[in-house]
Design an enzyme around this catalytic site. Structure first.
Site, PDB file in Angstrom:
ATOM      1  N   ASN A  10       0.945  -1.138   0.046  1.00  0.00           N
ATOM      2  CA  ASN A  10      -0.010   0.031   0.010  1.00  0.00           C
ATOM      3  C   ASN A  10       0.875   1.320   0.057  1.00  0.00           C
ATOM      4  OD1 ASN A  10       0.530   0.935   2.907  1.00  0.00           O
ATOM      5  ND2 ASN A  10      -0.309  -1.169   3.458  1.00  0.00           N
ATOM      6  N   PHE A  59      -4.586   3.690  14.711  1.00  0.00           N
ATOM      7  CA  PHE A  59      -4.637   4.819  13.722  1.00  0.00           C
ATOM      8  C   PHE A  59      -5.843   4.118  12.613  1.00  0.00           C
ATOM      9  CE2 PHE A  59      -1.925   8.341  13.310  1.00  0.00           C
ATOM     10  CZ  PHE A  59      -1.144   8.258  14.354  1.00  0.00           C
ATOM     11  N   LYS A  74     -14.418   1.859  14.864  1.00  0.00           N
ATOM     12  CA  LYS A  74     -13.035   1.218  15.039  1.00  0.00           C
ATOM     13  C   LYS A  74     -12.615   1.047  16.544  1.00  0.00           C
ATOM     14  CE  LYS A  74     -10.643   1.067  11.404  1.00  0.00           C
ATOM     15  NZ  LYS A  74     -10.063   1.816  10.131  1.00  0.00           N
ATOM     16  N   ASP A  87      -4.924  -9.553  12.998  1.00  0.00           N
ATOM     17  CA  ASP A  87      -5.128  -7.951  13.222  1.00  0.00           C
ATOM     18  C   ASP A  87      -4.076  -7.851  14.493  1.00  0.00           C
ATOM     19  OD1 ASP A  87      -5.961  -5.667  14.296  1.00  0.00           O
ATOM     20  OD2 ASP A  87      -7.861  -5.877  13.126  1.00  0.00           O
ATOM     21  N   LYS A 126     -11.907  -2.682  17.783  1.00  0.00           N
ATOM     22  CA  LYS A 126     -10.352  -2.895  17.994  1.00  0.00           C
ATOM     23  C   LYS A 126     -10.126  -3.019  19.490  1.00  0.00           C
ATOM     24  CE  LYS A 126      -8.866  -2.442  13.708  1.00  0.00           C
ATOM     25  NZ  LYS A 126      -7.736  -3.273  12.923  1.00  0.00           N
ATOM     26  N   LYS A 162       8.622 -17.928  -9.671  1.00  0.00           N
ATOM     27  CA  LYS A 162       7.744 -16.863 -10.300  1.00  0.00           C
ATOM     28  C   LYS A 162       6.630 -17.528 -11.071  1.00  0.00           C
ATOM     29  CE  LYS A 162       8.158 -13.218 -13.560  1.00  0.00           C
ATOM     30  NZ  LYS A 162       9.024 -12.587 -14.346  1.00  0.00           N
TER      31      LYS A 162
HETATM   32  O1  C5P Z   1      -8.904  -2.094  10.316  1.00  0.00           O
HETATM   33  P1  C5P Z   1      -7.866  -1.236  10.014  1.00  0.00           P
HETATM   34  O2  C5P Z   1      -6.602  -1.301   9.129  1.00  0.00           O
HETATM   35  O3  C5P Z   1      -8.741   0.209   9.501  1.00  0.00           O
HETATM   36  O4  C5P Z   1      -7.388  -0.643  11.396  1.00  0.00           O
HETATM   37  C1  C5P Z   1      -6.155   0.514  11.327  1.00  0.00           C
HETATM   38  C2  C5P Z   1      -5.408   0.359  12.527  1.00  0.00           C
HETATM   39  O5  C5P Z   1      -5.466  -1.207  13.093  1.00  0.00           O
HETATM   40  C3  C5P Z   1      -4.116   0.983  12.601  1.00  0.00           C
HETATM   41  O6  C5P Z   1      -3.874   1.223  13.982  1.00  0.00           O
HETATM   42  C4  C5P Z   1      -3.321  -0.456  12.245  1.00  0.00           C
HETATM   43  O7  C5P Z   1      -2.235  -0.306  12.417  1.00  0.00           O
HETATM   44  C5  C5P Z   1      -4.010  -1.616  13.146  1.00  0.00           C
HETATM   45  N1  C5P Z   1      -3.909  -2.883  12.179  1.00  0.00           N
HETATM   46  C6  C5P Z   1      -3.095  -4.037  12.744  1.00  0.00           C
HETATM   47  N2  C5P Z   1      -3.333  -4.927  12.160  1.00  0.00           N
HETATM   48  C7  C5P Z   1      -3.970  -5.351  10.848  1.00  0.00           C
HETATM   49  C8  C5P Z   1      -4.679  -4.023  10.381  1.00  0.00           C
HETATM   50  C9  C5P Z   1      -4.640  -2.941  11.006  1.00  0.00           C
HETATM   51  O8  C5P Z   1      -2.552  -3.779  13.581  1.00  0.00           O
HETATM   52  N3  C5P Z   1      -3.950  -6.473  10.476  1.00  0.00           N
END
Ligand code: C5P
Length: 406
Positions: A219, A334, A348, A316, A352, A297
């Site tokens: 990304n 974030f 979120k 996550d 989370k 590849k």
């Molecule tokens: O779910 P989303 O990607 O939008 O959430 C963003 C937050 O979750 C950020 O703090 C990111 O660092 C964290 N994150 C994480 N592991 C993931 C996806 C997101 O720690 N697999």
């Protein structure tokens, strides 16, 4: 609190000046010990020092060029002695002979070492080593007193049997003891601030999720905001562990950096860095990875057949950290969103289990840019910091953290 040498030394730069005495051989061991603590060493070898150890030995141990003369045109063009004297966090003179200390005390600059010592604006430590009578001579005592009163840290030599057969003070302290003195000196220079004594764990940057040995899912995260927060936290006195995805950014001073590539590696590095007082998960972790990473590849066969790309969900990291038994007391996530920024951030926060979600609108301020407008969303409400540079946003966020801890 016991001093952890690595915390004080990791990422620091030492300019090591090696004077001409038999104890110079111990400087080689010192280079090795300093590097083991994660610090970088650049050696300056005096003419006298070169009679006891070689530039080759020091270059191999330090993995850096060794500087020996003021009159090296190539070095002067590439670096310049003034710059060399200012680049270090600490200049260590080891061994510091009676003659070298006399010239330092008198402000003489007649070779590279003494010129650097006169030109520097950095702290200087001298580790004396000489014959007992030379150490106890009134002239040396006067020079040591002059150096100490002008701010040079002069260590006391050890007592014991000398290479010349005499006994008494004048021996170079063992490399371990010199290392401890360097660590303690650097620790005392460390920024003291509202986060002193706190361990802050930060993730930053994107993750790369391999599809095959040459392709990956990525990304646009640059890591700039996370690195700026790490720098601001270290500046506020915190011990900072920065788990960084693949980015092209220098490590901020005083920060311990762990480089990772994938979400699973990031997750393992976060686990390994615990316990922490505060976690700030800034990384743009890839939500998905390829279900089966090909070990060769994937080839285009000319038939027009498009290979399927099956995805599976990544761990996550933030959500698992919030649920874990080792959850830091303050966890900040974030949220980079392109629409309904605050609504998504509030959702979120609950999903989370974080204490704060820091939201930013990546439709207005594109990922990878220099400017951010952060909104801190917590159970008590929303605070919008306004548009500012990522460095200023980092300082403001760290200030909010310091405020709640106070
Ligand atoms: O779910 P989303 O990607 O939008 O959430 C963003 C937050 O979750 C950020 O703090 C990111 O660092 C964290 N994150 C994480 N592991 C993931 C996806 C997101 O720690 N697999």
């Amino acid at each position: 609190m016991p001093l952890h040498k690595r915390d004080a030394m990791n990422g620091k730069r030492i300019l090591l000046i090696i004077g001409g005495g038999i104890a110079a051989y111990k400087a080689c061991e010192l280079v090795r010990l300093i590097r083991k603590q994660g610090a970088e060493v650049t050696c300056v070898l005096t003419d006298g020092g070169a009679h006891f150890v070689t530039a080759m030995t020091l270059a191999a141990l330090s993995e850096n060029p060794v500087h020996t003369t003021l009159w090296d045109l190539k070095n002067e063009v590439e670096m310049g002695h003034i710059q060399l004297s200012r680049q270090a966090d600490l200049i260590v003179v080891c061994p510091a002979t009676a003659d070298l200390m006399a010239r330092m005390a008198a402000g003489i600059a007649d070779d590279l070492a003494t010129t650097l010592l006169l030109a520097t604006d950095k702290p200087v430590m001298a580790v004396p080593a000489m014959n007992v009578r030379m150490w106890q001579h009134a002239a040396t005592m006067r020079n040591v007193a002059t150096l100490r009163s002008s701010g040079v840290t002069v260590l006391d030599p050890d007592d014991g049997m000398m290479a010349c057969g005499e006994y008494g003070p004048g021996r170079l302290p063992e490399p371990d003891a010199v290392l401890a003195a360097i660590a303690s000196h650097l620790d005392s220079q460390r920024a003291k601030g509202p986060l002193t004594g706190k361990h802050i764990l930060i993730t930053a940057g994107p993750t790369h999720e391999p599809i095959d040995p040459v392709r990956y899912i990525a990304n646009r995260s640059s890591g700039k905001q996370g690195f700026a927060i790490a720098a601001a936290a270290a500046q506020a006195g915190a011990k900072v562990t920065l788990v960084a995805g693949p980015v092209n950014l220098p490590t901020p001073p005083g920060v311990t950096r762990i480089d990772v590539e994938t979400a699973r590696q990031m997750s393992a590095a976060v686990d390994a860095a615990l316990p922490a007082d505060i976690a700030i998960m800034v990384a743009a972790v890839a939500d998905w990875r390829s279900a089966g990473e090909a070990n060769q590849k994937i080839k285009k066969d000319g038939s027009g057949h498009v290979p399927p790309l099956e995805l599976v969900e990544n761990p996550d990291i933030l959500a698992s950290l919030c649920k874990s038994a080792r959850r830091p007391p303050l966890v900040i996530g974030f949220a980079a969103e392109t629409n309904d920024v605050l609504a998504h951030a509030k959702a979120k926060l609950a999903r989370k289990g974080a204490d704060w979600i820091v939201a930013n609108d990546v439709a207005t301020h594109k990922m990878g840019g220099e400017i951010n407008a952060l909104h801190i969303v917590s159970a008590t409400g929303i605070e919008s910091l306004g548009e500012m540079s990522k460095d200023a946003a980092a300082v403001a966020l760290v200030q909010r953290i310091a405020d709640v801890l106070a």
